[in-house]
Write a protein that holds these residues in place. Structure first.
Motif, PDB file in Angstrom:
ATOM      1  N   ALA A 231     -29.859 -34.688   2.373  1.00  0.00           N
ATOM      2  CA  ALA A 231     -30.143 -33.973   2.844  1.00  0.00           C
ATOM      3  C   ALA A 231     -28.952 -32.183   1.805  1.00  0.00           C
ATOM      4  O   ALA A 231     -30.092 -31.511   2.420  1.00  0.00           O
ATOM      5  N   PHE A 232     -28.803 -32.748   1.691  1.00  0.00           N
ATOM      6  CA  PHE A 232     -27.837 -31.586   0.235  1.00  0.00           C
ATOM      7  C   PHE A 232     -28.317 -31.109  -0.783  1.00  0.00           C
ATOM      8  O   PHE A 232     -29.068 -30.732  -1.345  1.00  0.00           O
ATOM      9  N   VAL A 233     -29.659 -31.853  -1.349  1.00  0.00           N
ATOM     10  CA  VAL A 233     -30.049 -32.361  -2.480  1.00  0.00           C
ATOM     11  C   VAL A 233     -31.722 -31.971  -1.990  1.00  0.00           C
ATOM     12  O   VAL A 233     -31.909 -30.426  -2.595  1.00  0.00           O
ATOM     13  N   LEU A 234     -31.946 -32.103  -0.794  1.00  0.00           N
ATOM     14  CA  LEU A 234     -33.425 -31.113   0.317  1.00  0.00           C
ATOM     15  C   LEU A 234     -32.632 -29.669   0.467  1.00  0.00           C
ATOM     16  O   LEU A 234     -33.478 -28.635  -0.291  1.00  0.00           O
ATOM     17  N   TRP A 235     -31.574 -29.543   0.548  1.00  0.00           N
ATOM     18  CA  TRP A 235     -30.762 -28.224   0.575  1.00  0.00           C
ATOM     19  C   TRP A 235     -31.323 -27.519  -0.593  1.00  0.00           C
ATOM     20  O   TRP A 235     -31.243 -26.153   0.056  1.00  0.00           O
ATOM     21  N   LEU A 236     -31.071 -27.658  -1.825  1.00  0.00           N
ATOM     22  CA  LEU A 236     -30.392 -27.034  -2.728  1.00  0.00           C
ATOM     23  C   LEU A 236     -31.829 -26.856  -3.633  1.00  0.00           C
ATOM     24  O   LEU A 236     -31.835 -25.562  -3.600  1.00  0.00           O
ATOM     25  N   PHE A 237     -33.044 -27.164  -3.093  1.00  0.00           N
ATOM     26  CA  PHE A 237     -34.514 -26.811  -3.345  1.00  0.00           C
ATOM     27  C   PHE A 237     -35.751 -26.110  -2.636  1.00  0.00           C
ATOM     28  O   PHE A 237     -36.335 -25.752  -3.235  1.00  0.00           O
ATOM     29  N   GLN A 238     -34.396 -25.618  -1.624  1.00  0.00           N
ATOM     30  CA  GLN A 238     -35.086 -25.103  -0.521  1.00  0.00           C
ATOM     31  C   GLN A 238     -34.378 -23.423  -0.071  1.00  0.00           C
ATOM     32  O   GLN A 238     -33.565 -23.166  -0.512  1.00  0.00           O
ATOM     33  N   ASP A 239     -35.210 -22.811   0.290  1.00  0.00           N
ATOM     34  CA  ASP A 239     -35.274 -20.991   0.287  1.00  0.00           C
ATOM     35  C   ASP A 239     -34.019 -21.734   1.620  1.00  0.00           C
ATOM     36  O   ASP A 239     -34.089 -21.798   3.196  1.00  0.00           O
ATOM     37  N   LYS A 240     -32.811 -20.952   1.389  1.00  0.00           N
ATOM     38  CA  LYS A 240     -31.345 -20.793   1.615  1.00  0.00           C
ATOM     39  C   LYS A 240     -31.164 -19.989   3.073  1.00  0.00           C
ATOM     40  O   LYS A 240     -30.821 -20.772   3.576  1.00  0.00           O
ATOM     41  N   LYS A 241     -32.485 -19.069   3.170  1.00  0.00           N
ATOM     42  CA  LYS A 241     -32.504 -18.007   4.980  1.00  0.00           C
ATOM     43  C   LYS A 241     -32.623 -18.506   5.718  1.00  0.00           C
ATOM     44  O   LYS A 241     -32.767 -18.171   6.432  1.00  0.00           O
ATOM     45  N   ARG A 242     -34.164 -19.206   4.320  1.00  0.00           N
ATOM     46  CA  ARG A 242     -34.657 -19.657   6.251  1.00  0.00           C
ATOM     47  C   ARG A 242     -34.088 -21.535   6.435  1.00  0.00           C
ATOM     48  O   ARG A 242     -34.411 -21.365   8.145  1.00  0.00           O
TER      49      ARG A 242
END
Length: 347
Positions: A231-242
Motif C-alpha cells: 500500500a505504501f508503494v501505491l501511495w508513492l505513485f499517486q496524487d497525495k492530495k486526492r
C-alpha cells in the motif's frame, strides 16, 4: 471421556458453521462480494470508499475469511503422491510396516559412527608410521590436513545449507584462535550456530520437510508485513492530495483477497483432478487451468489500478510495471528473511 471430546468437536464445528452462515446469509452479500471480487477488479474498493458498504463484506473481514479458508484448506489437503511409508514384502509382519525414513536415519547414524572409527584408526596408523620413521612431521601434517578436508567435504555434502563449519565446536575453535579479521561478528556467529543446530541429527529429507512446514505456517505473517508496504508503494505513485494511505490500504486488502482466492481455487481443482491419478487428460486440463489463472492473476492488477485511480491505460501500464518491479524486490527480501527465519527455527 469420549462424549466430552465429541461435544468439543461438535462445538467447534457449530462455531465455524455459524461464522460461515453469518458471512453467506447476510443479504447474500458474501456471494455478491465474491463475484465482484473475481470479475470486476476494483469495483469493491470504489463501492466501499463511496459509502456503499452494507451490500458487501467489509474489506478486512473479507481478507481474514479468505485467508483463513485458503491456508486451512492448503494445510489439510494431502498431496497426490504415493504414500511415503513403504510396504516391503520381506519386512512385512502382521500390521508392521517398514518405515523408510526411520531406517535411513538409523543408517546415517551408523555411517557417521563408522566414519569416526575409520578416522581414529587412520590417525593412529599415520602416527605409528611417524614413530617408525617412515614419515616425517611435515608429511604427517600434510596427510592429516588432507584427511580433514575429505571428512569435511563428506559432511558438507549431507547438508541442505552449508556454511563451511562441520560443528559448533569447530566454529568456536576458529573464533577463539583465529586472527581478529577472520573471526565472525556476533550476528553472523549466532546465525551460523542456528543453521548448524537446525540440521544437527536430521536427514536431508527431515530438514526439507520441517523447513517447508515452518515456511508455509509463516506465510500469513509475511503477508501481514508485506501488505502495508504494498500500500505504501501505491501511495508513492499517486496524487497525495486526492488519495489517502487508507484508500490504498483498502485497494490492497481487496487485491490480496483476490490473489488468495485464486490460489485457493487452484489448490482445489488440482487436488480433485489429481484424485484420478496420473491421467494425461486431467493433467493437461490442470496445466491449462493453471496457465489461465496465473495469467489472470498477473493481469488483474492493471485493470484494477486503471479503474480505481482513473488514469489512462498507458500511464497505468507504466506505473503498474514500475510498482510490480519494486514489489518483487520487496517481496524477495521478505521471502528471503522468512526462509532464514523458518530454517533457523526448525525443531
Amino acid at each position: 471421556m469420549w462424549s466430552r471430546k465429541h461435544r468439543y468437536s461438535k462445538d467447534i464445528f457449530q462455531l465455524f458453521v455459524h461464522f460461515f452462515e453469518d458471512l453467506t446469509h447476510y443479504e447474500n452479500s458474501f456471494w455478491k462480494t465474491i463475484r465482484n471480487l473475481i470479475f470486476k477488479p476494483s469495483s469493491l474498493t470504489k463501492e466501499y470508499l463511496s459509502g456503499k458498504r452494507m451490500s458487501y463484506l467489509a474489506p478486512i473481514r473479507l481478507y481474514i475469511f479468505i485467508s483463513f479458508v485458503t491456508f486451512f484448506v492448503m494445510s489439510i489437503v494431502p498431496e497426490n503422491e504415493n504414500n511415503e511409508t513403504v510396504n516391503v514384502k520381506n519386512n512385512f509382519s502382521g500390521n508392521k510396516y517398514y518405515d523408510h525414513d526411520a531406517k535411513m536415519k538409523e543408517a546415517k547414524k551408523i555411517d557417521s559412527l563408522e566414519i569416526k572409527k575409520d578416522s581414529i584408526a587412520a590417525d593412529n596408523f599415520i602416527k605409528s608410521l611417524e614413530k617408525k620413521g617412515f614419515l616425517n612431521k611435515k608429511e604427517v601434517d600434510s596427510i592429516q590436513k588432507e584427511m580433514e578436508i575429505s571428512r569435511k567435504k563428506k559432511w558438507n555434502e549431507e547438508l541442505i545449507v552449508n556454511i563451511g563449519y562441520a560443528s559448533i565446536e569447530e566454529m568456536d575453535s576458529i573464533q577463539k584462535f583465529a586472527k581478529e579479521e577472520d573471526k565472525l561478528g556476533d550476528f553472523y556467529y549466532w546465525l551460523n550456530k542456528k543453521f548448524i543446530l537446525a540440521q544437527k541429527g536430521k536427514t536431508q529429507k527431515e530438514v526439507k520437510e520441517k523447513f517447508q512446514d515452518a515456511f508455509f505456517k509463516n506465510i500469513p505473517k509475511a503477508l501481514f508485513i508485506y501488505m502495508p508496504l504494498f500500500a505504501f508503494v501505491l501511495w508513492l505513485f499517486q496524487d497525495k492530495k486526492r488519495w489517502y494511505y487508507f484508500d490504498h490500504g483498502i485497494f490492497t486488502l481487496h487485491y490480496f483477497s483476490f490473489l488468495l482466492l485464486a490460489s485457493l481455487i487452484m489448490e482445489l481443482y488440482s487436488y480433485f483432478f489429481g484424485l484420478a491419478g496420473e491421467n494425461v487428460l486431467f493433467q493437461s486440463i490442470v496445466g491449462i487451468l493453471d496457465l489461465i489463472v496465473i495469467v489472470y492473476m498477473l493481469y488483474y492488477f492493471f485493470p484494477a489500478h486503471h479503474r480505481f485511480y482513473g488514469q489512462s491505460r498507458l500511464i497505468t501500464i507504466i506505473k503498474g510495471s514500475i510498482i510490480f518491479v519494486i514489489n518483487m524486490i520487496i517481496l524477495g527480501f521478505i521471502l528471503t528473511a522468512l526462509a532464514a527465519y523458518s530454517f533457523i527455527n526448525i525443531h
